[in-house]
Design a protein around this motif. Structure first.
Motif, PDB file in Angstrom:
ATOM      1  N   LEU A  18       0.816  -1.214   0.000  1.00 46.04           N
ATOM      2  CA  LEU A  18       0.000   0.000   0.000  1.00 46.04           C
ATOM      3  C   LEU A  18       0.852   1.267   0.000  1.00 46.04           C
ATOM      4  CD1 LEU A  18      -2.915   0.780  -0.027  1.00 46.04           C
ATOM      5  CD2 LEU A  18      -2.965   0.686   2.462  1.00 46.04           C
ATOM      6  N   LEU A  19       1.825   1.320   0.914  1.00 42.38           N
ATOM      7  CA  LEU A  19       2.649   2.530   0.993  1.00 42.38           C
ATOM      8  C   LEU A  19       3.474   2.736  -0.283  1.00 42.38           C
ATOM      9  CD1 LEU A  19       3.690   2.485   4.784  1.00 42.38           C
ATOM     10  CD2 LEU A  19       1.819   3.700   3.685  1.00 42.38           C
ATOM     11  N   ARG A  74       1.214   4.100  -3.057  1.00 48.44           N
ATOM     12  CA  ARG A  74       0.922   5.528  -2.861  1.00 48.44           C
ATOM     13  C   ARG A  74       2.099   6.377  -3.325  1.00 48.44           C
ATOM     14  NH1 ARG A  74      -1.637   5.098   3.295  1.00 48.44           N
ATOM     15  NH2 ARG A  74      -3.625   4.170   2.659  1.00 48.44           N
ATOM     16  N   ARG A 117     -11.237  11.330   2.229  1.00 45.93           N
ATOM     17  CA  ARG A 117     -12.025  10.339   2.976  1.00 45.93           C
ATOM     18  C   ARG A 117     -13.327  10.987   3.402  1.00 45.93           C
ATOM     19  NH1 ARG A 117      -7.668   6.681   6.327  1.00 45.93           N
ATOM     20  NH2 ARG A 117      -6.830   5.787   4.431  1.00 45.93           N
ATOM     21  N   ARG A 177      -6.475  14.356   3.491  1.00 46.70           N
ATOM     22  CA  ARG A 177      -5.269  13.928   4.192  1.00 46.70           C
ATOM     23  C   ARG A 177      -4.076  13.915   3.238  1.00 46.70           C
ATOM     24  NH1 ARG A 177      -4.343   7.561   5.795  1.00 46.70           N
ATOM     25  NH2 ARG A 177      -2.152   7.747   6.419  1.00 46.70           N
ATOM     26  N   TYR A 180       5.397   9.414   7.759  1.00 51.42           N
ATOM     27  CA  TYR A 180       5.280   8.099   7.112  1.00 51.42           C
ATOM     28  C   TYR A 180       6.471   7.794   6.212  1.00 51.42           C
ATOM     29  CZ  TYR A 180       0.499   6.687   8.296  1.00 51.42           C
ATOM     30  OH  TYR A 180      -0.619   6.254   8.934  1.00 51.42           O
ATOM     31  N   ASP A 183      -4.705  10.260   9.280  1.00 51.12           N
ATOM     32  CA  ASP A 183      -4.917   8.818   9.492  1.00 51.12           C
ATOM     33  C   ASP A 183      -5.761   8.620  10.744  1.00 51.12           C
ATOM     34  OD1 ASP A 183      -4.532   6.009   9.239  1.00 51.12           O
ATOM     35  OD2 ASP A 183      -2.997   6.120  10.792  1.00 51.12           O
TER      36      ASP A 183
END
Ligand code: IPM
Ligand code: MN
Length: 365
Positions: free
Chosen positions: A94-95, A98, A108, A137, A144, A246
């Motif tokens: 996932l990271l 992105r 979101r 976000r 991160y 997050d």
């Protein structure tokens, strides 16, 4: 006829089931509009580890690169938790996804559907007439991804870093988003402690000068977390860094009543995007056909709106979901047992929504 290629990455847990539900709804959209979707399935996360030995195979990246948008399920689960941190589905798939596509803007969306007010952990008095919040976000910067970072036996550290240009571009997204909603941005930081937050607040104010018709206020993250459960109706757009966003978006998800309802969009400057539910893989109910498909369906709707400019189709799906709930159809997570409710599984819920997408008279009460 417009044609779009969609990379479909169902992933793990309930991912594949709810994805099937979303595809059903997209098929209904094809019948209403002059559009054709081509689906290209690819493995990601634990499913890809099991099959290819890696959570994000090159093949999957290629399918994504050749598509017009990515429809993503969710990744992770207990089966892969013994792996080294960087090989696990979240960190390993996932990271990097992105970062690879520079999906810096994560939208979101949380709202409370009237028939589901009882499911929210908040009291009715606190909910008032409900809420409708877009969390914007920042998704590819901050703590991160900051370097250096190190994990030793007796100490560890991460780096929280923000460049001005990163704050500028996400602030713009927040103001633009607010201009199409109720015209208010609440920027969240911790500028009473963090230098990155000082730059954040200063930069957001600078960008705001180009959007003077938008109302801007600032909250410290701790206060924002509190305000969200005290008076969620006060928020329109919440602008936050990667980690603060997050945390706040999970809190927002919770107060809507079910994690199974929240969609998200992660987009880059070219408006190429990855669309995924906020909820996760829910391993405890995976494979049973009982998961709520709404988050995945609304994520597909966000794809139509943000990547394909099909705003009307988005509204149509949104109305179909509301109407389906109004008509009493419920997956287990949102079932109260009251009269007028009907408990259904994932695919029946999805097909009821798909049916209402096709129905021209889908009016919400
Ligand atoms: C999310 C998730 C991820 C994040 C994890 C799985 C890396 O919590 O999408 O919110 O922290 O961004
Ligand atoms: Mn999260």
């Amino acid at each position: 006829m417009r044609r779009f290629k969609i990379a479909v990455l169902p992933g793990d847990g309930i991912g594949p089931e709810v994805m099937e539900g979303a595809i059903l709804v997209l098929k209904a959209v094809e019948k209403v509009y002059d559009v054709e979707f081509q689906y290209r399935y690819a493995d990601v996360g634990g499913a890809a580890i099991d099959r290819w030995g890696t959570p994000l195979p090159d093949e999957t990246l290629m399918v994504c690169e050749e598509s017009d948008a990515i429809l993503f399920g969710s990744v992770g689960g207990p089966k892969w938790e013994h792996l080294p941190p960087d090989k696990q589905p979240e960190r390993g798939a996932l990271l990097p996804l992105r970062k690879h596509f520079d999906f810096f803007a994560n939208l979101r969306y949380g709202k409370i559907y009237e028939p589901l007010i009882w499911a929210s952990p908040l009291k009715k008095e606190v909910l008032g007439s409900g809420f409708d919040i877009m969390v914007v976000r920042e998704l590819t910067g901050g703590i991160y991804f900051g370097k250096p970072r190190e994990l030793k036996d007796d100490f560890a550290y991460d780096t929280m870093i923000y460049h001005k240009w990163e704050i500028e571009r996400i602030a713009k997204v927040a103001f633009e988003t607010a201009s199409k909603r109720r015209g208010k941005v609440t920027s969240v930081d911790k500028s009473n402690v963090l230098y990155t937050s000082l730059l954040w607040r200063r930069t957001v104010e600078e960008v705001h000068r180009n959007y003077m018709d938008i109302e801007l206020n600032h909250l410290y993250i701790d206060n924002a977390a509190m305000q969200l459960v005290k008076n969620p109706g006060q928020f329109d757009v919440i602008l936050a860094s990667n980690m603060f966003g997050d945390i706040l978006s999970d809190e927002m998800a919770m107060i809507t009543g079910s994690l199974g309802m929240l969609p998200s969009a992660s987009i880059n400057e070219e408006r190429f995007g990855l669309y995924e539910p906020v909820g996760g893989t829910a391993p405890d109910i995976a494979g049973k056909g009982i998961a709520n498909p709404v988050a995945q369906i609304m994520s597909a709707a966000m794809m139509l709106k943000y990547s394909f400019d099909m705003d009307e189709a988005y509204d149509r799906i949104d109305r179909a979901v509301a109407k389906t709930l109004d008509d009493g159809l419920r997956t287990r997570d949102i079932y109260s047992g009251k009269e007028g409710e009907k408990l259904v599984g994932t695919m029946e819920m999805a097909s009821e929504i798909a049916k209402r997408v096709g129905d021209n008279n889908a009016q919400v009460r």
